[in-house]
Design a protein around this motif. Structure first.
Motif, PDB file in Angstrom:
ATOM      1  N   LEU A   1       0.836  -1.205   0.000  1.00  0.00           N
ATOM      2  CA  LEU A   1       0.000   0.000   0.000  1.00  0.00           C
ATOM      3  C   LEU A   1       0.876   1.263   0.000  1.00  0.00           C
ATOM      4  O   LEU A   1       0.654   2.185  -0.787  1.00  0.00           O
ATOM      5  CB  LEU A   1      -0.942  -0.013   1.210  1.00  0.00           C
ATOM      6  N   ARG A   2       1.912   1.255   0.849  1.00  0.00           N
ATOM      7  CA  ARG A   2       2.797   2.441   0.898  1.00  0.00           C
ATOM      8  C   ARG A   2       3.454   2.676  -0.456  1.00  0.00           C
ATOM      9  O   ARG A   2       3.622   3.820  -0.879  1.00  0.00           O
ATOM     10  CB  ARG A   2       3.888   2.250   1.953  1.00  0.00           C
ATOM     11  N   ASP A   3       3.843   1.583  -1.124  1.00  0.00           N
ATOM     12  CA  ASP A   3       4.487   1.729  -2.443  1.00  0.00           C
ATOM     13  C   ASP A   3       3.570   2.411  -3.448  1.00  0.00           C
ATOM     14  O   ASP A   3       4.028   2.925  -4.457  1.00  0.00           O
ATOM     15  CB  ASP A   3       4.898   0.354  -3.004  1.00  0.00           C
ATOM     16  N   GLN A   4       2.269   2.385  -3.173  1.00  0.00           N
ATOM     17  CA  GLN A   4       1.322   3.082  -4.063  1.00  0.00           C
ATOM     18  C   GLN A   4       1.017   4.477  -3.533  1.00  0.00           C
ATOM     19  O   GLN A   4       0.015   5.095  -3.912  1.00  0.00           O
ATOM     20  CB  GLN A   4       0.018   2.273  -4.196  1.00  0.00           C
ATOM     21  N   GLY A   5       1.830   4.949  -2.596  1.00  0.00           N
ATOM     22  CA  GLY A   5       1.674   6.314  -2.094  1.00  0.00           C
ATOM     23  C   GLY A   5       0.593   6.452  -1.031  1.00  0.00           C
ATOM     24  O   GLY A   5       0.138   7.564  -0.741  1.00  0.00           O
ATOM     25  N   ILE A   6       0.163   5.325  -0.445  1.00  0.00           N
ATOM     26  CA  ILE A   6      -0.929   5.376   0.536  1.00  0.00           C
ATOM     27  C   ILE A   6      -0.345   5.536   1.949  1.00  0.00           C
ATOM     28  O   ILE A   6       0.605   4.837   2.320  1.00  0.00           O
ATOM     29  CB  ILE A   6      -1.773   4.075   0.436  1.00  0.00           C
ATOM     30  N   GLU A   7      -0.931   6.454   2.700  1.00  0.00           N
ATOM     31  CA  GLU A   7      -0.511   6.643   4.097  1.00  0.00           C
ATOM     32  C   GLU A   7      -1.127   5.516   4.943  1.00  0.00           C
ATOM     33  O   GLU A   7      -2.336   5.299   4.903  1.00  0.00           O
ATOM     34  CB  GLU A   7      -1.018   7.993   4.607  1.00  0.00           C
ATOM     35  N   VAL A   8      -0.284   4.813   5.697  1.00  0.00           N
ATOM     36  CA  VAL A   8      -0.781   3.702   6.516  1.00  0.00           C
ATOM     37  C   VAL A   8      -0.760   4.112   7.992  1.00  0.00           C
ATOM     38  O   VAL A   8       0.291   4.446   8.536  1.00  0.00           O
ATOM     39  CB  VAL A   8       0.085   2.436   6.307  1.00  0.00           C
ATOM     40  N   LEU A   9      -1.940   4.110   8.605  1.00  0.00           N
ATOM     41  CA  LEU A   9      -2.045   4.392  10.041  1.00  0.00           C
ATOM     42  C   LEU A   9      -2.281   3.053  10.743  1.00  0.00           C
ATOM     43  O   LEU A   9      -2.933   2.178  10.197  1.00  0.00           O
ATOM     44  CB  LEU A   9      -3.242   5.297  10.335  1.00  0.00           C
ATOM     45  N   TYR A  10      -1.789   2.944  11.963  1.00  0.00           N
ATOM     46  CA  TYR A  10      -2.027   1.718  12.722  1.00  0.00           C
ATOM     47  C   TYR A  10      -3.012   1.975  13.855  1.00  0.00           C
ATOM     48  O   TYR A  10      -2.829   2.898  14.658  1.00  0.00           O
ATOM     49  CB  TYR A  10      -0.710   1.149  13.252  1.00  0.00           C
ATOM     50  N   PHE A  11      -4.036   1.138  13.902  1.00  0.00           N
ATOM     51  CA  PHE A  11      -5.092   1.174  14.909  1.00  0.00           C
ATOM     52  C   PHE A  11      -4.508   1.242  16.322  1.00  0.00           C
ATOM     53  O   PHE A  11      -4.900   2.069  17.149  1.00  0.00           O
ATOM     54  CB  PHE A  11      -5.911  -0.113  14.709  1.00  0.00           C
ATOM     55  N   GLU A  12      -3.544   0.351  16.600  1.00  0.00           N
ATOM     56  CA  GLU A  12      -2.999   0.255  17.954  1.00  0.00           C
ATOM     57  C   GLU A  12      -2.223   1.526  18.323  1.00  0.00           C
ATOM     58  O   GLU A  12      -2.204   1.950  19.475  1.00  0.00           O
ATOM     59  CB  GLU A  12      -2.129  -1.009  18.114  1.00  0.00           C
ATOM     60  N   LYS A  13      -1.603   2.152  17.312  1.00  0.00           N
ATOM     61  CA  LYS A  13      -0.833   3.360  17.569  1.00  0.00           C
ATOM     62  C   LYS A  13      -1.790   4.544  17.787  1.00  0.00           C
ATOM     63  O   LYS A  13      -1.613   5.339  18.713  1.00  0.00           O
ATOM     64  CB  LYS A  13       0.090   3.607  16.372  1.00  0.00           C
ATOM     65  N   LEU A  14      -2.815   4.620  16.939  1.00  0.00           N
ATOM     66  CA  LEU A  14      -3.821   5.690  17.110  1.00  0.00           C
ATOM     67  C   LEU A  14      -4.462   5.564  18.491  1.00  0.00           C
ATOM     68  O   LEU A  14      -4.703   6.565  19.173  1.00  0.00           O
ATOM     69  CB  LEU A  14      -4.913   5.581  16.043  1.00  0.00           C
ATOM     70  N   ALA A  15      -4.718   4.322  18.908  1.00  0.00           N
ATOM     71  CA  ALA A  15      -5.356   4.107  20.213  1.00  0.00           C
ATOM     72  C   ALA A  15      -4.451   4.630  21.324  1.00  0.00           C
ATOM     73  O   ALA A  15      -4.899   5.365  22.219  1.00  0.00           O
ATOM     74  CB  ALA A  15      -5.664   2.628  20.413  1.00  0.00           C
ATOM     75  N   ALA A  16      -3.163   4.301  21.270  1.00  0.00           N
ATOM     76  CA  ALA A  16      -2.245   4.755  22.315  1.00  0.00           C
ATOM     77  C   ALA A  16      -2.182   6.285  22.332  1.00  0.00           C
ATOM     78  O   ALA A  16      -2.189   6.921  23.398  1.00  0.00           O
ATOM     79  CB  ALA A  16      -0.857   4.149  22.102  1.00  0.00           C
ATOM     80  N   GLU A  17      -2.165   6.896  21.145  1.00  0.00           N
ATOM     81  CA  GLU A  17      -2.107   8.363  21.078  1.00  0.00           C
ATOM     82  C   GLU A  17      -3.399   8.988  21.636  1.00  0.00           C
ATOM     83  O   GLU A  17      -3.369  10.009  22.306  1.00  0.00           O
ATOM     84  CB  GLU A  17      -1.867   8.820  19.634  1.00  0.00           C
ATOM     85  N   ALA A  18      -4.511   8.336  21.355  1.00  0.00           N
ATOM     86  CA  ALA A  18      -5.803   8.855  21.826  1.00  0.00           C
ATOM     87  C   ALA A  18      -5.906   8.792  23.347  1.00  0.00           C
ATOM     88  O   ALA A  18      -6.654   9.545  23.965  1.00  0.00           O
ATOM     89  CB  ALA A  18      -6.945   8.051  21.199  1.00  0.00           C
ATOM     90  N   LEU A  19      -5.145   7.876  23.946  1.00  0.00           N
ATOM     91  CA  LEU A  19      -5.254   7.655  25.392  1.00  0.00           C
ATOM     92  C   LEU A  19      -4.123   8.325  26.165  1.00  0.00           C
ATOM     93  O   LEU A  19      -3.832   7.961  27.313  1.00  0.00           O
ATOM     94  CB  LEU A  19      -5.274   6.149  25.679  1.00  0.00           C
ATOM     95  N   ALA A  20      -3.489   9.319  25.539  1.00  0.00           N
ATOM     96  CA  ALA A  20      -2.343   9.968  26.179  1.00  0.00           C
ATOM     97  C   ALA A  20      -2.737  10.643  27.500  1.00  0.00           C
ATOM     98  O   ALA A  20      -1.980  10.610  28.475  1.00  0.00           O
ATOM     99  CB  ALA A  20      -1.743  10.996  25.221  1.00  0.00           C
ATOM    100  N   ASP A  21      -3.914  11.220  27.545  1.00  0.00           N
ATOM    101  CA  ASP A  21      -4.342  11.925  28.754  1.00  0.00           C
ATOM    102  C   ASP A  21      -4.735  10.928  29.849  1.00  0.00           C
ATOM    103  O   ASP A  21      -5.469   9.971  29.596  1.00  0.00           O
ATOM    104  CB  ASP A  21      -5.544  12.811  28.387  1.00  0.00           C
ATOM    105  N   GLU A  22      -4.269  11.207  31.066  1.00  0.00           N
ATOM    106  CA  GLU A  22      -4.479  10.226  32.140  1.00  0.00           C
ATOM    107  C   GLU A  22      -5.946   9.996  32.488  1.00  0.00           C
ATOM    108  O   GLU A  22      -6.366   8.852  32.728  1.00  0.00           O
ATOM    109  CB  GLU A  22      -3.717  10.689  33.378  1.00  0.00           C
ATOM    110  N   ASN A  23      -6.737  11.071  32.484  1.00  0.00           N
ATOM    111  CA  ASN A  23      -8.165  10.915  32.809  1.00  0.00           C
ATOM    112  C   ASN A  23      -8.898  10.102  31.745  1.00  0.00           C
ATOM    113  O   ASN A  23      -9.743   9.260  32.055  1.00  0.00           O
ATOM    114  CB  ASN A  23      -8.851  12.275  32.941  1.00  0.00           C
ATOM    115  N   VAL A  24      -8.556  10.384  30.495  1.00  0.00           N
ATOM    116  CA  VAL A  24      -9.184   9.643  29.397  1.00  0.00           C
ATOM    117  C   VAL A  24      -8.800   8.164  29.516  1.00  0.00           C
ATOM    118  O   VAL A  24      -9.626   7.260  29.364  1.00  0.00           O
ATOM    119  CB  VAL A  24      -8.713  10.212  28.031  1.00  0.00           C
ATOM    120  N   ARG A  25      -7.533   7.936  29.822  1.00  0.00           N
ATOM    121  CA  ARG A  25      -7.030   6.553  29.939  1.00  0.00           C
ATOM    122  C   ARG A  25      -7.776   5.818  31.062  1.00  0.00           C
ATOM    123  O   ARG A  25      -8.172   4.674  30.917  1.00  0.00           O
ATOM    124  CB  ARG A  25      -5.536   6.607  30.217  1.00  0.00           C
TER     125      ARG A  25
END
Ligand SMILES: NC(=[NH2+])NCCC[C@H](N)C(=O)O
Length: 408
Positions: A59-83
């Motif tokens: 997919l990347r070779d076709q110029g597609i940006e690849v996001l990872y679910f698990e990484k987005l999840a960790a970033e979304a939970l950065a705040d302690e209260n949200v976590r």
């Protein structure tokens, strides 16, 4: 505000996609738990990961940006209260609303760094992982034949299903089987709290429902037409419900609800029917009768928020009309052969991921279907499939488009 999600077709040039790299959750499958975890076999993890990396690189070779679910999840939970709130709900949905086990799980998971915590939740938590200091009745009387306090989520690499991008919004799905229901709780936190998405994405339908819908059944055919499978995983009343919201708040004015067999091999519409070009689709012949027909219902907005419903059987005619095309080319999985078609469908021969009109990613093992696609003028990128296919999902199931270019 512009939404970070934009998907107005199944085929527009794919710009951004969300995947999940299979992790140790795959190693928490055993023959006894396979059925409950919706697997038919146990993939060999190192090779599954290699194959998945190959898919991501294709997919990347076709110029597609690849996001990872698990990484987005960790970033979304950065705040302690949200976590904290997330853990509270995730542990509750795993079976512990209060009590000693819940407290022990809370303590165990909150002591980790966020990425490890997310990975561990997906992997599953075993009884011996946590130390229950003051046991209560629930913790001592638990079913000890079941080794997990929190079940693994081995289906997480099928990122298509817990949610679906539709237009500029998303449906966050109430999934059918317990084995998958918690996956969309993670999606809810990504959409609510990740800086890329928070406050910018309309939610067409959330997961607080008793009726079920899964992304494998939700096909975005154009900027105003959807096809949704009535299947083992998606109920007619959930379709009617999302239709109501979409007709009110979005550009969507046509939903083709297609009835497919309710079984494991064909659990979602996208295992038997996918769009690969402006006027071309893959279709598994087993969903059609001898005359090439299948029960389908076309939904449109009616008066005062009502919905009109028409019953049809000629899917070709319905697609021609909805997509405004003079002809529709339905390409049979395995060329419709009695043996080849079910064999290749079992390994997701119909589950193509279009990355541009007439350009798809498929599993290499489905060589009869792949050759046929090429004969119909489709550009096919094949990816490796020995281990990934054991989970009963192909390139479309393993990807959740976030942005595609418009086609109309
Ligand atoms: N969109 C799809 N066809 N996804 C396939 C999901 C397969 C997975 N084992 C399940 O049963 O849920």
């Amino acid at each position: 505000m512009t939404s970070p999600i934009h998907v107005t077709s199944e085929i527009g040039k794919l710009k951004t996609v969300m995947l999940h790299r299979p992790g140790r959750e795959i190693e928490n499958i055993t023959p006894d738990y396979m059925e409950r975890l919706l697997f038919d076999d146990i993939p060999y993890l190192p090779i599954a990961q290699e194959e998945h990396d190959y898919f991501a690189q294709t997919l990347r070779d076709q110029g597609i940006e690849v996001l990872y679910f698990e990484k987005l999840a960790a970033e979304a939970l950065a705040d302690e209260n949200v976590r904290h709130e997330f853990l509270d709900r995730m542990i509750a949905e795993s079976g512990y609303i209060a009590g000693a086990t819940k407290e022990a799980l809370m303590e165990y998971l909150s002591s980790m760094n966020v990425q490890d915590m997310v990975n561990k939740i997906i992997e599953g938590v075993r009884i011996e992982d946590v130390d229950i200091k003051n046991p209560d009745l629930q913790s001592v009387s638990e079913d000890t034949d079941w080794p997990f306090l929190m079940d693994p989520m081995p289906n997480a690499y099928f990122t298509r299903d817990p949610q679906a991008s539709i237009g500029n919004g998303i449906s966050i799905n109430r999934m059918t089987f317990k084995a998958r229901q918690r996956e969309s709780l993670i999606t809810e936190y990504i959409i609510k709290h990740h800086p890329r998405f928070a406050g910018k994405v309309p939610v067409w339908r959330d997961r607080n429902h008793a009726t079920h819908i899964e992304g494998g059944d939700e096909l975005v055919l154009s900027s105003h037409v959807l096809a949704i499978g009535i299947s083992q995983r998606t109920t007619a009343d959930a379709i009617q419900d999302i239709a109501k919201n979409l007709f009110k708040d979005s550009n969507y004015d046509t939903i083709i609800a297609i009835h497919i067999p309710h079984n494991h091999a064909m659990m979602h519409l996208d295992t038997v029917f996918t769009m690969i070009n402006y006027d071309q689709f893959t279709v598994h012949p087993a969903i059609l009768d001898e005359d090439g027909k299948v029960d389908n219902w076309v939904l449109h907005p009616g008066k005062d928020g009502d919905i009109t419903i028409e019953h049809h059987t000629n899917i070709k005619e319905v697609l021609k009309k909805a997509l405004n095309k003079p002809e529709i080319d339905l390409i049979a999985t395995g060329n419709g052969d009695k043996i080849v078609a079910p064999r290749e469908q079992w390994n997701d021969g119909s589950n193509t991921l279009a990355i541009a009109p007439g350009e798809v990613v498929t599993y290499n093992r489905n060589y009869v279907s792949n050759d046929l696609l090429r004969k119909h003028g489709i550009l096919v990128h094949e990816v490796r499939s020995s281990e990934l296919s054991r989970g009963r999902g192909g390139p479309r199931c393993m990807s959740c488009p976030i942005v595609r270019e418009d086609i109309d």
